[in-house]
Design a protein around this motif. Structure first.
Motif, PDB file in Angstrom:
ATOM      1  N   ALA A  52      38.424  25.205  38.930  1.00  0.00           N
ATOM      2  CA  ALA A  52      37.574  24.566  37.919  1.00  0.00           C
ATOM      3  C   ALA A  52      36.182  25.193  37.917  1.00  0.00           C
ATOM      4  CB  ALA A  52      37.484  23.062  38.188  1.00  0.00           C
ATOM      5  N   LEU A  53      35.631  25.441  39.109  1.00  0.00           N
ATOM      6  CA  LEU A  53      34.315  26.084  39.198  1.00  0.00           C
ATOM      7  C   LEU A  53      34.364  27.510  38.663  1.00  0.00           C
ATOM      8  CD1 LEU A  53      33.128  24.857  42.718  1.00  0.00           C
ATOM      9  CD2 LEU A  53      32.159  24.230  40.500  1.00  0.00           C
ATOM     10  N   ALA A  54      35.423  28.233  38.994  1.00  0.00           N
ATOM     11  CA  ALA A  54      35.569  29.607  38.514  1.00  0.00           C
ATOM     12  C   ALA A  54      35.672  29.635  37.004  1.00  0.00           C
ATOM     13  CB  ALA A  54      36.793  30.261  39.152  1.00  0.00           C
ATOM     14  N   GLU A  55      36.440  28.722  36.449  1.00  0.00           N
ATOM     15  CA  GLU A  55      36.590  28.656  34.987  1.00  0.00           C
ATOM     16  C   GLU A  55      35.238  28.366  34.337  1.00  0.00           C
ATOM     17  OE1 GLU A  55      38.775  25.810  31.740  1.00  0.00           O
ATOM     18  OE2 GLU A  55      39.837  26.208  33.619  1.00  0.00           O
ATOM     19  N   GLU A  56      34.492  27.460  34.962  1.00  0.00           N
ATOM     20  CA  GLU A  56      33.171  27.102  34.441  1.00  0.00           C
ATOM     21  C   GLU A  56      32.228  28.303  34.463  1.00  0.00           C
ATOM     22  OE1 GLU A  56      29.961  24.150  36.191  1.00  0.00           O
ATOM     23  OE2 GLU A  56      31.764  23.080  35.542  1.00  0.00           O
ATOM     24  N   GLU A  57      32.387  29.168  35.467  1.00  0.00           N
ATOM     25  CA  GLU A  57      31.533  30.355  35.598  1.00  0.00           C
ATOM     26  C   GLU A  57      32.107  31.564  34.869  1.00  0.00           C
ATOM     27  OE1 GLU A  57      28.492  30.607  37.096  1.00  0.00           O
ATOM     28  OE2 GLU A  57      28.613  28.424  37.284  1.00  0.00           O
ATOM     29  N   GLY A  58      33.278  31.416  34.255  1.00  0.00           N
ATOM     30  CA  GLY A  58      33.876  32.514  33.505  1.00  0.00           C
ATOM     31  C   GLY A  58      34.583  33.542  34.376  1.00  0.00           C
ATOM     32  N   ILE A  59      35.030  33.136  35.543  1.00  0.00           N
ATOM     33  CA  ILE A  59      35.724  34.042  36.458  1.00  0.00           C
ATOM     34  C   ILE A  59      37.219  33.908  36.244  1.00  0.00           C
ATOM     35  CG2 ILE A  59      36.161  34.572  38.890  1.00  0.00           C
ATOM     36  CD1 ILE A  59      33.373  33.358  39.483  1.00  0.00           C
ATOM     37  N   ASP A  60      37.900  35.060  36.127  1.00  0.00           N
ATOM     38  CA  ASP A  60      39.351  35.065  35.957  1.00  0.00           C
ATOM     39  C   ASP A  60      40.009  34.906  37.330  1.00  0.00           C
ATOM     40  OD1 ASP A  60      41.960  35.345  35.170  1.00  0.00           O
ATOM     41  OD2 ASP A  60      41.812  37.479  34.678  1.00  0.00           O
ATOM     42  N   VAL A  61      40.503  33.717  37.607  1.00  0.00           N
ATOM     43  CA  VAL A  61      41.076  33.389  38.918  1.00  0.00           C
ATOM     44  C   VAL A  61      42.294  34.259  39.222  1.00  0.00           C
ATOM     45  CG1 VAL A  61      42.143  31.563  40.302  1.00  0.00           C
ATOM     46  CG2 VAL A  61      40.218  31.031  38.814  1.00  0.00           C
ATOM     47  N   GLU A  62      43.141  34.474  38.237  1.00  0.00           N
ATOM     48  CA  GLU A  62      44.367  35.243  38.466  1.00  0.00           C
ATOM     49  C   GLU A  62      44.065  36.682  38.860  1.00  0.00           C
ATOM     50  OE1 GLU A  62      47.283  34.863  35.394  1.00  0.00           O
ATOM     51  OE2 GLU A  62      47.120  32.675  35.372  1.00  0.00           O
ATOM     52  N   SER A  63      43.056  37.306  38.233  1.00  0.00           N
ATOM     53  CA  SER A  63      42.738  38.690  38.593  1.00  0.00           C
ATOM     54  C   SER A  63      42.119  38.769  39.987  1.00  0.00           C
ATOM     55  CB  SER A  63      41.812  39.328  37.553  1.00  0.00           C
ATOM     56  OG  SER A  63      40.540  38.713  37.566  1.00  0.00           O
ATOM     57  N   VAL A  64      41.283  37.799  40.325  1.00  0.00           N
ATOM     58  CA  VAL A  64      40.687  37.774  41.668  1.00  0.00           C
ATOM     59  C   VAL A  64      41.774  37.579  42.716  1.00  0.00           C
ATOM     60  CG1 VAL A  64      39.132  36.499  43.204  1.00  0.00           C
ATOM     61  CG2 VAL A  64      38.455  36.949  40.835  1.00  0.00           C
ATOM     62  N   THR A  65      42.712  36.682  42.453  1.00  0.00           N
ATOM     63  CA  THR A  65      43.821  36.438  43.373  1.00  0.00           C
ATOM     64  C   THR A  65      44.693  37.681  43.511  1.00  0.00           C
ATOM     65  OG1 THR A  65      43.816  34.108  42.734  1.00  0.00           O
ATOM     66  CG2 THR A  65      45.763  34.903  43.866  1.00  0.00           C
ATOM     67  N   ALA A  66      44.978  38.332  42.392  1.00  0.00           N
ATOM     68  CA  ALA A  66      45.803  39.542  42.433  1.00  0.00           C
ATOM     69  C   ALA A  66      45.125  40.630  43.250  1.00  0.00           C
ATOM     70  CB  ALA A  66      46.076  40.034  41.016  1.00  0.00           C
ATOM     71  N   GLU A  67      43.811  40.810  43.062  1.00  0.00           N
ATOM     72  CA  GLU A  67      43.075  41.810  43.842  1.00  0.00           C
ATOM     73  C   GLU A  67      43.119  41.487  45.331  1.00  0.00           C
ATOM     74  OE1 GLU A  67      39.096  42.771  42.573  1.00  0.00           O
ATOM     75  OE2 GLU A  67      39.690  42.647  40.464  1.00  0.00           O
ATOM     76  N   ALA A  68      42.990  40.224  45.663  1.00  0.00           N
ATOM     77  CA  ALA A  68      43.040  39.824  47.072  1.00  0.00           C
ATOM     78  C   ALA A  68      44.403  40.129  47.679  1.00  0.00           C
ATOM     79  CB  ALA A  68      42.719  38.338  47.211  1.00  0.00           C
ATOM     80  N   HIS A  69      45.465  39.868  46.935  1.00  0.00           N
ATOM     81  CA  HIS A  69      46.816  40.153  47.434  1.00  0.00           C
ATOM     82  C   HIS A  69      47.035  41.649  47.603  1.00  0.00           C
ATOM     83  CE1 HIS A  69      48.497  36.117  47.471  1.00  0.00           C
ATOM     84  NE2 HIS A  69      47.954  35.888  46.289  1.00  0.00           N
ATOM     85  N   ILE A  70      46.527  42.428  46.655  1.00  0.00           N
ATOM     86  CA  ILE A  70      46.666  43.888  46.752  1.00  0.00           C
ATOM     87  C   ILE A  70      45.910  44.403  47.969  1.00  0.00           C
ATOM     88  CG2 ILE A  70      46.012  46.064  45.650  1.00  0.00           C
ATOM     89  CD1 ILE A  70      46.590  44.635  42.934  1.00  0.00           C
ATOM     90  N   SER A  71      44.690  43.941  48.159  1.00  0.00           N
ATOM     91  CA  SER A  71      43.897  44.373  49.323  1.00  0.00           C
ATOM     92  C   SER A  71      44.580  43.998  50.628  1.00  0.00           C
ATOM     93  CB  SER A  71      42.505  43.739  49.288  1.00  0.00           C
ATOM     94  OG  SER A  71      41.786  44.194  48.170  1.00  0.00           O
ATOM     95  N   GLU A  72      45.112  42.798  50.676  1.00  0.00           N
ATOM     96  CA  GLU A  72      45.812  42.344  51.885  1.00  0.00           C
ATOM     97  C   GLU A  72      47.047  43.197  52.154  1.00  0.00           C
ATOM     98  OE1 GLU A  72      48.116  38.363  53.439  1.00  0.00           O
ATOM     99  OE2 GLU A  72      46.395  38.112  52.108  1.00  0.00           O
ATOM    100  N   ALA A  73      47.798  43.507  51.104  1.00  0.00           N
ATOM    101  CA  ALA A  73      48.996  44.344  51.262  1.00  0.00           C
ATOM    102  C   ALA A  73      48.620  45.736  51.732  1.00  0.00           C
ATOM    103  CB  ALA A  73      49.761  44.408  49.946  1.00  0.00           C
ATOM    104  N   GLU A  74      47.528  46.285  51.204  1.00  0.00           N
ATOM    105  CA  GLU A  74      47.079  47.611  51.632  1.00  0.00           C
ATOM    106  C   GLU A  74      46.665  47.598  53.101  1.00  0.00           C
ATOM    107  OE1 GLU A  74      44.028  48.473  48.795  1.00  0.00           O
ATOM    108  OE2 GLU A  74      45.448  49.319  47.331  1.00  0.00           O
ATOM    109  N   ARG A  75      45.970  46.549  53.515  1.00  0.00           N
ATOM    110  CA  ARG A  75      45.562  46.444  54.927  1.00  0.00           C
ATOM    111  C   ARG A  75      46.775  46.346  55.837  1.00  0.00           C
ATOM    112  NH1 ARG A  75      41.526  43.013  52.969  1.00  0.00           N
ATOM    113  NH2 ARG A  75      42.725  41.187  53.571  1.00  0.00           N
ATOM    114  N   SER A  76      47.770  45.568  55.450  1.00  0.00           N
ATOM    115  CA  SER A  76      48.956  45.427  56.300  1.00  0.00           C
ATOM    116  C   SER A  76      49.755  46.721  56.319  1.00  0.00           C
ATOM    117  CB  SER A  76      49.823  44.252  55.861  1.00  0.00           C
ATOM    118  OG  SER A  76      50.405  44.506  54.607  1.00  0.00           O
ATOM    119  N   ASP A  77      49.780  47.478  55.207  1.00  0.00           N
ATOM    120  CA  ASP A  77      50.451  48.782  55.197  1.00  0.00           C
ATOM    121  C   ASP A  77      49.747  49.761  56.117  1.00  0.00           C
ATOM    122  OD1 ASP A  77      52.356  47.902  53.445  1.00  0.00           O
ATOM    123  OD2 ASP A  77      51.464  48.848  51.668  1.00  0.00           O
ATOM    124  N   ASP A  78      48.414  49.742  56.116  1.00  0.00           N
ATOM    125  CA  ASP A  78      47.644  50.621  57.003  1.00  0.00           C
ATOM    126  C   ASP A  78      47.872  50.249  58.457  1.00  0.00           C
ATOM    127  OD1 ASP A  78      46.613  51.903  54.825  1.00  0.00           O
ATOM    128  OD2 ASP A  78      44.665  50.881  54.867  1.00  0.00           O
TER     129      ASP A  78
END
Length: 107
Positions: A61-87
């Motif tokens: 709700a706060l992210a929506e109020e601030e105009g932040i795309d929650v799904e893209s932020v979540t996707a980036e976090a998952h990608i970063s986590e996957a890259e770290r675990s691959d490394d």
């Protein structure tokens, strides 16, 4: 073998039976304790999951109020986590650095 030998054998069997009975009671107590601990842990996990869902709803709700795309932020976090675990898959077993750096980089 006389009556004395039989009495000794019977006493030995009785002693063994008492020891098994004691161990069985100890095991029963451990199972009861484990069951209680499991139930307490489940209740804690359920409570934490509910709190987490509430926090996520508030953050969304706060992210929506601030105009932040929650799904893209979540996707980036998952990608970063996957890259770290691959490394981390290629690191030696003794290297416990969580930042992905090798042990030699610290020297």
């Amino acid at each position: 073998m006389g009556l004395g030998g039989t009495a000794k054998k019977l006493q030995k069997v009785t002693d063994m039976a008492e020891e098994v009975y004691t161990r069985l009671n100890d095991l029963r107590d451990q199972v009861v304790e484990m069951r209680e601990t499991t139930q307490e842990t489940k209740a804690r996990v359920d409570r934490l999951e509910a709190e987490s869902a509430e926090m996520r709803a508030l953050l969304e709700a706060l992210a929506e109020e601030e105009g932040i795309d929650v799904e893209s932020v979540t996707a980036e976090a998952h990608i970063s986590e996957a890259e770290r675990s691959d490394d981390g898959d290629g690191q030696a077993d003794g290297d416990e650095h969580s930042d992905g750096n090798s042990a030699d980089a610290d020297e």
